[in-house]
Design an enzyme around this catalytic site. Structure first.
Site, PDB file in Angstrom:
ATOM      1  N   MET A 169       0.837  -1.203   0.000  1.00 56.31           N
ATOM      2  CA  MET A 169       0.000   0.000   0.000  1.00 56.31           C
ATOM      3  C   MET A 169       0.876   1.259   0.000  1.00 56.31           C
ATOM      4  O   MET A 169       0.426   2.341   0.364  1.00 56.31           O
ATOM      5  CB  MET A 169      -0.946  -0.015   1.208  1.00 56.31           C
ATOM      6  CG  MET A 169      -1.896  -1.214   1.154  1.00 56.31           C
ATOM      7  SD  MET A 169      -3.425  -0.975   2.045  1.00 56.31           S
ATOM      8  CE  MET A 169      -2.839  -0.797   3.708  1.00 56.31           C
ATOM      9  N   ALA A 206       4.033   4.032   0.826  1.00 53.19           N
ATOM     10  CA  ALA A 206       4.742   4.579   2.002  1.00 53.19           C
ATOM     11  C   ALA A 206       5.812   3.565   2.416  1.00 53.19           C
ATOM     12  O   ALA A 206       5.861   3.096   3.550  1.00 53.19           O
ATOM     13  CB  ALA A 206       3.787   4.909   3.140  1.00 53.19           C
ATOM     14  N   HIS A 227       9.146  -3.393   3.521  1.00 50.52           N
ATOM     15  CA  HIS A 227       8.721  -3.630   2.131  1.00 50.52           C
ATOM     16  C   HIS A 227       9.934  -3.960   1.257  1.00 50.52           C
ATOM     17  O   HIS A 227       9.898  -4.871   0.422  1.00 50.52           O
ATOM     18  CB  HIS A 227       8.075  -2.381   1.539  1.00 50.52           C
ATOM     19  CG  HIS A 227       6.813  -1.942   2.207  1.00 50.52           C
ATOM     20  ND1 HIS A 227       6.711  -0.770   2.903  1.00 50.52           N
ATOM     21  CD2 HIS A 227       5.580  -2.512   2.273  1.00 50.52           C
ATOM     22  CE1 HIS A 227       5.478  -0.621   3.358  1.00 50.52           C
ATOM     23  NE2 HIS A 227       4.765  -1.668   3.001  1.00 50.52           N
ATOM     24  N   GLN A 271     -10.458  -2.650   2.571  1.00 50.78           N
ATOM     25  CA  GLN A 271      -9.955  -3.327   3.774  1.00 50.78           C
ATOM     26  C   GLN A 271      -9.888  -2.398   4.980  1.00 50.78           C
ATOM     27  O   GLN A 271      -9.465  -2.819   6.061  1.00 50.78           O
ATOM     28  CB  GLN A 271      -8.602  -3.970   3.511  1.00 50.78           C
ATOM     29  CG  GLN A 271      -7.447  -2.996   3.338  1.00 50.78           C
ATOM     30  CD  GLN A 271      -6.183  -3.703   2.891  1.00 50.78           C
ATOM     31  OE1 GLN A 271      -6.101  -4.220   1.775  1.00 50.78           O
ATOM     32  NE2 GLN A 271      -5.178  -3.748   3.742  1.00 50.78           N
ATOM     33  N   GLY A 316       4.844 -10.345   4.128  1.00 52.49           N
ATOM     34  CA  GLY A 316       5.591 -10.244   5.372  1.00 52.49           C
ATOM     35  C   GLY A 316       4.933 -10.991   6.523  1.00 52.49           C
ATOM     36  O   GLY A 316       3.706 -10.996   6.664  1.00 52.49           O
ATOM     37  N   GLU A 317       5.776 -11.590   7.373  1.00 56.03           N
ATOM     38  CA  GLU A 317       5.267 -12.237   8.600  1.00 56.03           C
ATOM     39  C   GLU A 317       4.794 -11.205   9.610  1.00 56.03           C
ATOM     40  O   GLU A 317       4.137 -11.545  10.583  1.00 56.03           O
ATOM     41  CB  GLU A 317       6.381 -13.100   9.227  1.00 56.03           C
ATOM     42  CG  GLU A 317       6.679 -14.332   8.413  1.00 56.03           C
ATOM     43  CD  GLU A 317       7.740 -15.209   9.063  1.00 56.03           C
ATOM     44  OE1 GLU A 317       8.312 -14.803  10.089  1.00 56.03           O
ATOM     45  OE2 GLU A 317       7.995 -16.296   8.518  1.00 56.03           O
TER      46      GLU A 317
HETATM   47  P1  AMP Z   1       1.434  -2.991   3.467  1.00 51.64           P
HETATM   48  O1  AMP Z   1       1.981  -1.917   2.557  1.00 51.64           O
HETATM   49  O2  AMP Z   1       1.415  -2.586   4.899  1.00 51.64           O
HETATM   50  O3  AMP Z   1       0.129  -3.546   2.960  1.00 51.64           O
HETATM   51  O4  AMP Z   1       2.469  -4.194   3.406  1.00 51.64           O
HETATM   52  C1  AMP Z   1       2.836  -4.787   2.186  1.00 51.64           C
HETATM   53  C2  AMP Z   1       3.620  -6.035   2.468  1.00 51.64           C
HETATM   54  O5  AMP Z   1       4.781  -5.705   3.236  1.00 51.64           O
HETATM   55  C3  AMP Z   1       2.828  -7.054   3.308  1.00 51.64           C
HETATM   56  O6  AMP Z   1       3.128  -8.363   2.840  1.00 51.64           O
HETATM   57  C4  AMP Z   1       3.380  -6.832   4.697  1.00 51.64           C
HETATM   58  O7  AMP Z   1       3.287  -7.976   5.531  1.00 51.64           O
HETATM   59  C5  AMP Z   1       4.829  -6.515   4.388  1.00 51.64           C
HETATM   60  N1  AMP Z   1       5.441  -5.783   5.504  1.00 51.64           N
HETATM   61  C6  AMP Z   1       4.986  -4.656   6.090  1.00 51.64           C
HETATM   62  N2  AMP Z   1       5.781  -4.308   7.132  1.00 51.64           N
HETATM   63  C7  AMP Z   1       6.759  -5.251   7.195  1.00 51.64           C
HETATM   64  C8  AMP Z   1       7.880  -5.465   8.056  1.00 51.64           C
HETATM   65  N3  AMP Z   1       8.161  -4.635   9.059  1.00 51.64           N
HETATM   66  N4  AMP Z   1       8.660  -6.543   7.838  1.00 51.64           N
HETATM   67  C9  AMP Z   1       8.392  -7.410   6.816  1.00 51.64           C
HETATM   68  N5  AMP Z   1       7.350  -7.247   5.959  1.00 51.64           N
HETATM   69  C10 AMP Z   1       6.537  -6.195   6.149  1.00 51.64           C
END
Ligand code: AMP
Length: 255
Positions: A26, A28, A33, A57, A143-144
């Site tokens: 998403m 930022a 990421h 979501q 990401g976990e």
């Molecule tokens: P988001 O932009 O928050 O939707 O995250 C996009 C992807 O990045 C998702 O698979 C998240 O689980 C992963 N992600 C976000 N923060 C972290 C982090 N600190 N460590 C590893 N993966 C991450």
């Protein structure tokens, strides 16, 4: 690097490629990421990153309105890393049905974050299903940090026989232990100082009740702390009503 803002552009780029990795985000972007992107670049010949803040979501309008947008910086970072293609679709393109059709899971999605954010995982699973069908990646990296989401996506891919391997990647943390998150940049300075205690308590508490009590005493608004199997999950909020920042995290614990 090409920036595909329409589905046709993305499909045009995808057409003659084999061995494609995909990292949905998403935006930022932070080092969490970028760790997924680096895994994609190392494992696959071509890597696509999507940047799309998926409104279906979000159960909280203020959270959506406050979600950070740093598109120019994100594109510069991805270009510098050597990403082949960034997909930046619009709502109209991704939701021609205006979310009339959706992917609903009936068990795990109702627990943990699902119990506190009604409809959240239907939005997540629906957009991931759409993105996987458009990009048709060989491998997709998640990401976990969002462990419940990762598990649900794995299960969805199995349930619908999708032809993508889902790869889980470890949580990347700040030096003080706070899990990196796009929302961290919305933390007030005092809350940012308190935030690493969340991870510390999840790890060190004797049990879930102890963790919840210690977090509440420290000043967190606790959504839940719950251990399932050998993993302890938590969600907390910090900050004033109009600018609440919700943090989630999870740690491995002894079974
Ligand atoms: P988001 O932009 O928050 O939707 O995250 C996009 C992807 O990045 C998702 O698979 C998240 O689980 C992963 N992600 C976000 N923060 C972290 C982090 N600190 N460590 C590893 N993966 C991450």
């Amino acid at each position: 690097m090409i920036v595909a803002s329409t589905i046709d552009e993305l499909k045009g780029w995808r057409e003659d490629k084999n061995d494609v990795g995909f990292v949905p985000t998403m935006g930022a972007l932070h080092d969490g990421h970028l760790s997924l992107v680096s895994k994609g670049l190392a494992a696959c010949q071509h890597t696509v990153v999507s940047i799309y803040v998926n409104p279906t979501q979000f159960d909280d309008r203020a959270d959506l309105a406050n979600y950070p947008d740093t598109l120019d910086d994100d594109l510069a970072m991805l270009d510098a890393l050597g990403v082949d293609c960034v997909f930046t679709p619009s709502y109209a393109a991704l939701y021609p049905d205006d979310f009339a059709f959706r992917v609903e899971e009936q068990e795990l999605s109702k627990r943990l974050c699902g119990a506190h954010r009604p409809g959240h995982f239907a939005g997540v699973l629906t957009v991931v299903m759409k993105l996987l069908n458009i990009v048709r990646p060989d491998r997709a990296f998640f990401g976990e940090k969002d462990f419940q989401q990762l598990t649900l996506i794995r299960n969805m891919v199995d349930a619908f026989f999708l032809d993508t391997e889902i790869i889980g990647c470890p949580t990347v943390r700040e030096r003080d232990g706070l899990a990196m998150s796009s929302r961290n940049r919305n933390l007030e300075p005092d809350d940012r100082k308190l935030a690493p205690k969340f991870y510390e308590v999840l790890q060190s508490a004797d049990n879930d009740d102890d963790a919840a009590r210690r977090l509440a005493d420290a000043g967190f608004d606790v959504d839940y702390v719950e251990t399932i199997g050998n993993r302890r999950f938590g969600a907390v909020s910090l900050g004033p009503a109009a600018r609440i920042v919700r943090l989630i995290d999870n740690v491995a614990v002894e079974d």
